[in-house]
Design an enzyme around this catalytic site. Structure first.
Site, PDB file in Angstrom:
ATOM      1  N   LYS A 196       0.847  -1.204   0.000  1.00 31.52           N
ATOM      2  CA  LYS A 196       0.000   0.000   0.000  1.00 31.52           C
ATOM      3  C   LYS A 196       0.877   1.246   0.000  1.00 31.52           C
ATOM      4  O   LYS A 196       1.492   1.588   1.007  1.00 31.52           O
ATOM      5  CB  LYS A 196      -0.923   0.040   1.228  1.00 31.52           C
ATOM      6  CG  LYS A 196      -2.025   1.081   1.031  1.00 31.52           C
ATOM      7  CD  LYS A 196      -2.541   1.699   2.283  1.00 31.52           C
ATOM      8  CE  LYS A 196      -1.735   2.837   2.826  1.00 31.52           C
ATOM      9  NZ  LYS A 196      -1.679   4.046   1.963  1.00 31.52           N
ATOM     10  N   GLU A 224      -1.061   7.695  -0.215  1.00 34.60           N
ATOM     11  CA  GLU A 224      -2.102   8.198  -1.119  1.00 34.60           C
ATOM     12  C   GLU A 224      -1.556   9.291  -2.051  1.00 34.60           C
ATOM     13  O   GLU A 224      -1.983   9.417  -3.194  1.00 34.60           O
ATOM     14  CB  GLU A 224      -3.220   8.779  -0.257  1.00 34.60           C
ATOM     15  CG  GLU A 224      -4.589   8.482  -0.799  1.00 34.60           C
ATOM     16  CD  GLU A 224      -5.667   9.051   0.093  1.00 34.60           C
ATOM     17  OE1 GLU A 224      -5.436   9.229   1.303  1.00 34.60           O
ATOM     18  OE2 GLU A 224      -6.751   9.335  -0.445  1.00 34.60           O
ATOM     19  N   GLY A 258       6.948   5.013   8.213  1.00 38.49           N
ATOM     20  CA  GLY A 258       6.110   6.205   8.309  1.00 38.49           C
ATOM     21  C   GLY A 258       6.353   6.895   9.638  1.00 38.49           C
ATOM     22  O   GLY A 258       7.403   6.705  10.268  1.00 38.49           O
ATOM     23  N   GLU A 280       3.813   8.312  15.108  1.00 34.25           N
ATOM     24  CA  GLU A 280       2.416   8.301  15.562  1.00 34.25           C
ATOM     25  C   GLU A 280       1.624   7.160  14.902  1.00 34.25           C
ATOM     26  O   GLU A 280       0.936   6.390  15.585  1.00 34.25           O
ATOM     27  CB  GLU A 280       1.829   9.651  15.166  1.00 34.25           C
ATOM     28  CG  GLU A 280       0.532   9.990  15.832  1.00 34.25           C
ATOM     29  CD  GLU A 280       0.013  11.317  15.265  1.00 34.25           C
ATOM     30  OE1 GLU A 280       0.823  12.227  15.001  1.00 34.25           O
ATOM     31  OE2 GLU A 280      -1.207  11.394  15.058  1.00 34.25           O
ATOM     32  N   GLY A 286       2.947   4.568  13.513  1.00 33.51           N
ATOM     33  CA  GLY A 286       3.609   3.337  13.962  1.00 33.51           C
ATOM     34  C   GLY A 286       2.990   2.815  15.257  1.00 33.51           C
ATOM     35  O   GLY A 286       2.776   1.607  15.421  1.00 33.51           O
ATOM     36  N   GLU A 289       9.762   1.257  10.773  1.00 29.77           N
ATOM     37  CA  GLU A 289      10.799   2.269  10.502  1.00 29.77           C
ATOM     38  C   GLU A 289      10.096   3.612  10.640  1.00 29.77           C
ATOM     39  O   GLU A 289       9.281   3.972   9.801  1.00 29.77           O
ATOM     40  CB  GLU A 289      11.342   2.114   9.074  1.00 29.77           C
ATOM     41  CG  GLU A 289      11.993   0.786   8.772  1.00 29.77           C
ATOM     42  CD  GLU A 289      13.377   0.642   9.384  1.00 29.77           C
ATOM     43  OE1 GLU A 289      13.841   1.570  10.082  1.00 29.77           O
ATOM     44  OE2 GLU A 289      13.987  -0.411   9.171  1.00 29.77           O
ATOM     45  N   CYS A 334      13.604  10.774   6.855  1.00 33.79           N
ATOM     46  CA  CYS A 334      13.645  10.301   8.248  1.00 33.79           C
ATOM     47  C   CYS A 334      15.065  10.377   8.803  1.00 33.79           C
ATOM     48  O   CYS A 334      15.266  10.464  10.000  1.00 33.79           O
ATOM     49  CB  CYS A 334      13.136   8.878   8.319  1.00 33.79           C
ATOM     50  SG  CYS A 334      13.996   7.807   7.178  1.00 33.79           S
ATOM     51  N   GLU A 354      10.083  16.196  14.980  1.00 33.53           N
ATOM     52  CA  GLU A 354      10.513  15.971  13.601  1.00 33.53           C
ATOM     53  C   GLU A 354       9.819  17.007  12.714  1.00 33.53           C
ATOM     54  O   GLU A 354       8.593  17.061  12.668  1.00 33.53           O
ATOM     55  CB  GLU A 354      10.112  14.559  13.167  1.00 33.53           C
ATOM     56  CG  GLU A 354      10.608  14.218  11.791  1.00 33.53           C
ATOM     57  CD  GLU A 354      10.263  12.787  11.383  1.00 33.53           C
ATOM     58  OE1 GLU A 354       9.124  12.362  11.609  1.00 33.53           O
ATOM     59  OE2 GLU A 354      11.149  12.118  10.834  1.00 33.53           O
TER      60      GLU A 354
END
Ligand code: NAD
Length: 453
Positions: free
Chosen positions: A152, A155, A205, A208, A210, A227, A261, A354
């Site tokens: 996936k 989007e 991603g 939050e 995660g 990750e 990241c 971040e």
């Protein structure tokens, strides 16, 4: 349908079907059926198919790089480098099926041996910053280990993942081995996490999301690789080559417009070198070429969306200590100029959260021990750099930093053959390197009695 927007122009570049729960269920069903042909395939045949896929991807580098540059707003040179690494990743893991070794273990009364068994259907959920590259880090080792995959994409950036599915079929992957469903994370991603027929989710991603995935996966005791976010430090000691460290700092934090990241968004500088370092950093930042992603000369593109630009700008309120500001085109496009805040305290919001945009914080430190404690004073632990001419100090600091991937007198964090992943709330599990395919297997232990009990 999903309207896919080009961040440099704000125009719709494509429409793709928006998947929902039904599409995810159909893809998981197809992946489950495909296991019966993919799993028992002799390792050499699986290798050959993955190598063929790498070959097809190599032929498509320029097409995929254009798509990624336009859809993610990244400079074409960077996009090409990423797609070339995707090819390398598939080539590297094409060798894995024949190297998933078990062990024989000395025991009494017989022979004990272990096997690496595939998990089954693997769900892969990826972000928009390195769309195909991050997908390849998961898809290639998962397939190599005999699993089938439902991928996936984010989007905002589904195009290269959808092409990967087609290219896989062209390369001869059996139907259902690699399935792609584009759609919202809160619907499609969530369904993959909760689906009882998905054995593992490999996610990249935000921290939050995660956390939500870890909670959702608990119900089915799903295996996870996470990750997540980062707030990495670039530690510059006064005895470093200041020319080199200052010349390298912009790429370490403004690469991919800071939407990385691994961005070293906290530049820790030994106080006695602060002024000469900032002078050199200013020269490096003002020469950064920010502009059209399709221009071969561009070094930084726009941010991914208007929302992302708003979030980034919130870290630079009126009165923020802006020490250096580069240039950026004026609209259309979600542009934001490379910005350096200095001096910043490690307790300021810009140094703790971040930012995921081209904003760096310069934080002065007094000595080695303060450098280590500031660098470690974060919930994250993904990446980092150390700049010094003292080799022993470099290694002492490297051992003391709580982070998964470090480089000394260099910016690089990612190589196909070396393990990548985070400490602390940057996640768990490792990708890339020689062991990644094992993370898509279970160890089975088998005892064969050779003597009557
Ligand atoms: P995100 O967490 O918002 O989304 C990532 C993916 O998860 C997308 O595909 C999204 O649709 C999906 N998703 C969203 N909600 C979901 C849910 N409830 N259940 C399942 N899936 C869901 O992240 P993003 O904004 O796309 O990417 C930026 C983040 O990714 C940053 O925090 C960055 O640090 C992180 N990142 C980490 C790494 C790494 O390797 N550690 C690499 C790149 C990006």
């Amino acid at each position: 349908m999903i309207s896919v927007v080009e961040p440099a122009t704000e125009e719709v570049m494509a429409q793709v079907p928006r998947g929902g729960v039904e599409e995810v269920d159909a893809a998981v069903g197809a992946a489950k059926r495909a296991l019966s042909s993919w799993r028992p395939l002799p390792p050499r045949e699986r290798s050959t198919l993955l190598q063929r896929l790498a070959g097809e991807l190599l032929r498509s580098v320029s097409e995929l790089a254009q798509l990624e540059a336009r859809n993610a707003g990244k400079p074409i040179r960077d996009a090409r480098g990423e797609i070339e690494m995707v090819v390398d990743v598939f080539s590297y893991y094409a060798a894995a099926p024949q190297r998933l070794f078990g062990q024989t273990i000395p025991v009494e009364g017989g022979v004990d041996m272990t096997f690496r068994e595939p998990l089954g259907v693997v769900g892969v959920i990826v972000p928009w910053n390195f769309p195909l590259l991050i997908a390849s880090w998961k898809v290639a080792p998962a397939l190599a280990a005999g699993n089938t995959v439902v991928l996936k994409p984010a989007e905002l950036t589904p195009l290269t993942a959808l092409r990967l599915e087609q290219i896989g079929l062209e390369a001869g992957l059996p139907e259902g081995v690699l399935n792609v469903v584009a759609g919202p994370g809160s619907v499609c991603g969530k369904r993959l996490v909760e689906h009882p027929d998905v054995a593992k989710v490999a996610f990249t991603g935000s921290t939050e999301v995660g956390r939500q995935i870890a909670q959702g996966a608990a119900a089915t005791i799903k295996r996870l690789t996470l990750e997540l976010g980062g707030k990495s430090a670039n530690v510059v000691f006064a005895d470093a080559d200041l020319e080199r460290s200052a010349a390298a700092a912009p790429a370490a934090v403004f690469g991919n417009a800071g939407q990385d990241c691994c961005a070293r968004s906290r530049i820790l500088v030994e106080r006695s070198a602060l002024e000469p370092f900032l002078e050199r950093l200013e020269a490096a930042v003002s020469s950064l070429r920010v502009g059209d992603p399709l221009d071969e000369a561009s070094e930084m593109g726009p941010l991914i969306s208007a929302g992302q630009r708003e979030a980034v700008a919130s870290f630079v309120p009126d009165g923020a200590p802006v020490a250096i500001r580069g240039t950026a085109p004026s609209g259309p496009g979600y542009w934001y100029p490379p910005t350096v805040l200095a001096p910043v305290s490690n307790s300021d919001r810009a140094a703790r959260e971040e930012i995921f945009g081209p904003v760096a914080c310069v934080i002065p430190f007094a000595d080695e021990s303060e450098a280590v404690s500031l660098a470690n004073d974060t919930i994250y632990g993904l990446s980092g750099s150390i700049w010094t001419s003292d080799g022993a100090k470099a290694l002492r600091v490297a051992r003391a930093l709580e982070t998964g991937v470090l480089s000394i007198n260099s910016n690089t964090s990612v190589r196909v053959g070396t393990p990548f992943g985070g400490f602390k709330q940057s996640g768990y599990g490792r990708e890339l390197g020689p062991d990644a395919a094992e993370q898509y297997t279970e160890t089975k232990n088998v005892f064969y009695a050779t003597q009557a009990a």
